[in-house]
Scaffold this active site. Structure first.
Site, short mmCIF file in Angstrom:
data_model
loop_
_atom_site.label_atom_id
_atom_site.label_comp_id
_atom_site.label_asym_id
_atom_site.label_seq_id
_atom_site.Cartn_x
_atom_site.Cartn_y
_atom_site.Cartn_z
N ALA A 135 60.05 74.57 52.31
CA ALA A 135 61.20 74.67 53.14
C ALA A 135 61.22 76.00 53.80
CB ALA A 135 62.32 74.95 51.95
N GLY B 184 58.90 72.63 49.25
CA GLY B 184 59.75 71.81 49.71
C GLY B 184 59.00 70.63 50.40
N GLU C 118 57.92 68.30 47.66
CA GLU C 118 59.13 67.67 47.09
C GLU C 118 59.27 66.62 48.14
OE1 GLU C 118 61.12 71.48 46.63
OE2 GLU C 118 61.83 70.89 44.44
N GLU D 109 57.11 77.98 44.39
CA GLU D 109 58.41 78.89 44.22
C GLU D 109 58.49 80.00 43.39
OE1 GLU D 109 58.31 75.47 44.28
OE2 GLU D 109 59.49 74.60 45.71
C1 HXC Z 1 58.68 79.79 56.94
C2 HXC Z 1 56.51 79.50 57.11
C3 HXC Z 1 56.43 78.77 56.10
C4 HXC Z 1 57.49 78.51 55.20
C5 HXC Z 1 54.25 79.07 56.55
N1 HXC Z 1 55.20 79.72 57.29
N2 HXC Z 1 54.96 78.61 55.73
N3 HXC Z 1 57.45 79.95 57.40
N4 HXC Z 1 58.70 78.92 55.82
N5 HXC Z 1 57.41 77.97 53.94
C6 HXC Z 1 54.67 80.22 58.77
C7 HXC Z 1 54.34 81.85 58.41
O1 HXC Z 1 55.25 82.68 58.42
C8 HXC Z 1 53.34 82.03 59.91
O2 HXC Z 1 54.49 82.38 60.95
C9 HXC Z 1 52.93 80.59 60.25
O3 HXC Z 1 53.74 79.75 59.59
C10 HXC Z 1 51.52 80.34 59.79
O4 HXC Z 1 51.48 80.65 58.47
P1 HXC Z 1 50.15 81.74 57.95
O5 HXC Z 1 50.87 82.40 56.55
O6 HXC Z 1 49.91 82.98 58.76
O7 HXC Z 1 49.16 80.87 57.66
P2 HXC Z 1 47.89 80.86 56.47
O8 HXC Z 1 47.32 82.33 56.42
O9 HXC Z 1 46.91 79.84 57.02
O10 HXC Z 1 48.61 80.34 55.00
C11 HXC Z 1 48.91 79.06 54.98
C12 HXC Z 1 49.74 79.10 53.69
C13 HXC Z 1 50.89 80.23 53.73
C14 HXC Z 1 48.91 79.58 52.35
C15 HXC Z 1 50.41 77.61 53.35
O11 HXC Z 1 51.52 80.02 55.01
C16 HXC Z 1 51.97 80.12 52.70
O12 HXC Z 1 51.88 80.58 51.49
N6 HXC Z 1 53.06 79.53 52.94
C17 HXC Z 1 54.40 79.62 52.04
C18 HXC Z 1 54.07 78.65 51.27
C19 HXC Z 1 55.33 78.53 50.24
O13 HXC Z 1 55.67 79.35 49.40
N7 HXC Z 1 55.95 77.33 50.10
C20 HXC Z 1 57.30 77.12 49.27
C21 HXC Z 1 58.33 77.73 49.95
S1 HXC Z 1 59.68 77.71 48.84
P3 HXC Z 1 54.12 83.63 61.64
O14 HXC Z 1 55.35 83.66 62.59
O15 HXC Z 1 53.89 84.82 60.93
O16 HXC Z 1 52.93 83.11 62.48
C22 HXC Z 1 60.40 76.11 49.10
C23 HXC Z 1 61.73 75.98 48.19
C24 HXC Z 1 61.78 74.61 48.01
O17 HXC Z 1 59.80 75.20 49.70
C25 HXC Z 1 63.20 74.29 47.49
C26 HXC Z 1 64.04 73.64 48.38
C27 HXC Z 1 63.71 72.37 49.03
#
Ligand code: HXC
Length: 259
Positions: A66, A109, A112, A132
């Site tokens: 998400a 998400g 999910e 999360e």
């Molecule tokens: C918003 C995101 C994002 C996310 C990545 N980006 N994931 N933006 N929400 N979930 C954005 C980054 O901020 C970055 O933007 C760009 O995408 C590229 O990501 P990087 O981190 O620079 O890439 P990388 O170093 O290759 O790392 C990849 C990654 C990392 C390991 C997947 O992006 C990451 O950990 N993302 C979050 C994963 C996560 O925690 N997902 C769960 C979210 S909570 P900029 O602008 O900086 O270039 C969730 C709740 C669900 O999903 C409940 C409700 C459905």
């Protein structure tokens, strides 16, 4: 219809493809994106021509979760009042099968969303996880429920409590995904092929088959077996049952009426 965050196409007869296309954010699932996804699913499901949908992302990311930037400022009251994430559930009401073709990240998400689909195929570099806990929260799109049903309590607990990712191979071994392919392209092709097979069958039986498997997944066994039997009885009232069984007896290929 022109969408901003997704692409749609009909790459094979009866098969709708939806590609999540927000590369700058690794396909993070914002509310506007999910609204487009719901609209595209609904449009395929009601066009009278599409029998199955393939949902995919890019080679790098199915969806990295998400949208964290959208969620960061939310309060309990605003999330509760708007029933935040509720609109994601529309996908689970889709009457035709949806196959997720997962390459790259399917985190939070994203994982999910894949689990809301009916079948998961994945590529060699698929990365699943529910991270999360690292953000100070928990799964909110059904992940705790669906992952536990798919892979069992101990593994689901371990994954959700540690936030550690798991591979496509593990997903397949544990029964979350049904197949791992050798390349990202082969994953999408494989999903399209399976979708085409499904779309080639009678739409009434396909809808009923999806419904009864979901009953097993979502309900209890005794109710599920009874529900399946009643649905099985009901299909004797369809033209396609006569067409299918008569064709078998006559050694012919069935021409489905979808009635
Ligand atoms: C918003 C995101 C994002 C996310 C990545 N980006 N994931 N933006 N929400 N979930 C954005 C980054 O901020 C970055 O933007 C760009 O995408 C590229 O990501 P990087 O981190 O620079 O890439 P990388 O170093 O290759 O790392 C990849 C990654 C990392 C390991 C997947 O992006 C990451 O950990 N993302 C979050 C994963 C996560 O925690 N997902 C769960 C979210 S909570 P900029 O602008 O900086 O270039 C969730 C709740 C669900 O999903 C409940 C409700 C459905």
């Amino acid at each position: 219809t022109a969408y901003e965050f997704i692409l749609t196409s009909t790459p094979r007869p009866g098969v709708g493809q939806i590609t999540i296309n927000r590369p700058k954010a690794l396909n993070a699932l914002s509310t506007p994106l999910m609204k487009e996804l719901n609209a595209a699913v609904k449009s395929f499901a009601t066009d009278g021509k599409t029998g199955a949908i393939v949902l995919t992302g890019s080679e790098r990311a199915f969806a990295a979760g998400a949208d964290i930037k959208e969620m960061a400022p939310l309060t309990f009251s605003s999330a509760y009042k708007t029933d935040f994430i509720q609109l994601w559930s529309d996908l689970t009401q889709c009457p035709i099968p949806i196959i997720a073709a997962v390459n790259g990240y399917a985190l939070g998400g994203g994982c999910e969303l894949a689990m809301m689909c009916d079948i998961i195929f994945c590529g060699p570099k698929a990365v699943f996880g529910q991270p999360e806990i690292k953000l100070g929260t928990i799964p909110g799109g059904g992940g705790s429920q669906r992952l536990t049903r798919a892979i069992g309590k101990s593994k689901a607990m371990e994954i959700i409590l540690t936030g550690k990712n798991f591979s496509g191979k593990e997903a397949e071994k544990w029964g979350l995904a049904s197949k791992v392919f050798e390349t990202a392209e082969a994953t999408v092709e494989g999903a399209l092929e399976t979708a085409e097979t499904i779309a080639g069958y009678g739409g009434v039986a396909v809808k009923a088959a999806k419904e009864v498997v979901n009953q097993a997944y979502e309900g209890n066994l005794a109710e599920g077996v009874k529900y399946e039997r009643r649905m099985f009885h009901a299909l004797f009232a369809t033209k396609d049952q006569k067409i299918g069984m008569t064709a078998f007896a006559e050694k012919k290929k069935p021409e489905w009426s979808h009635e």
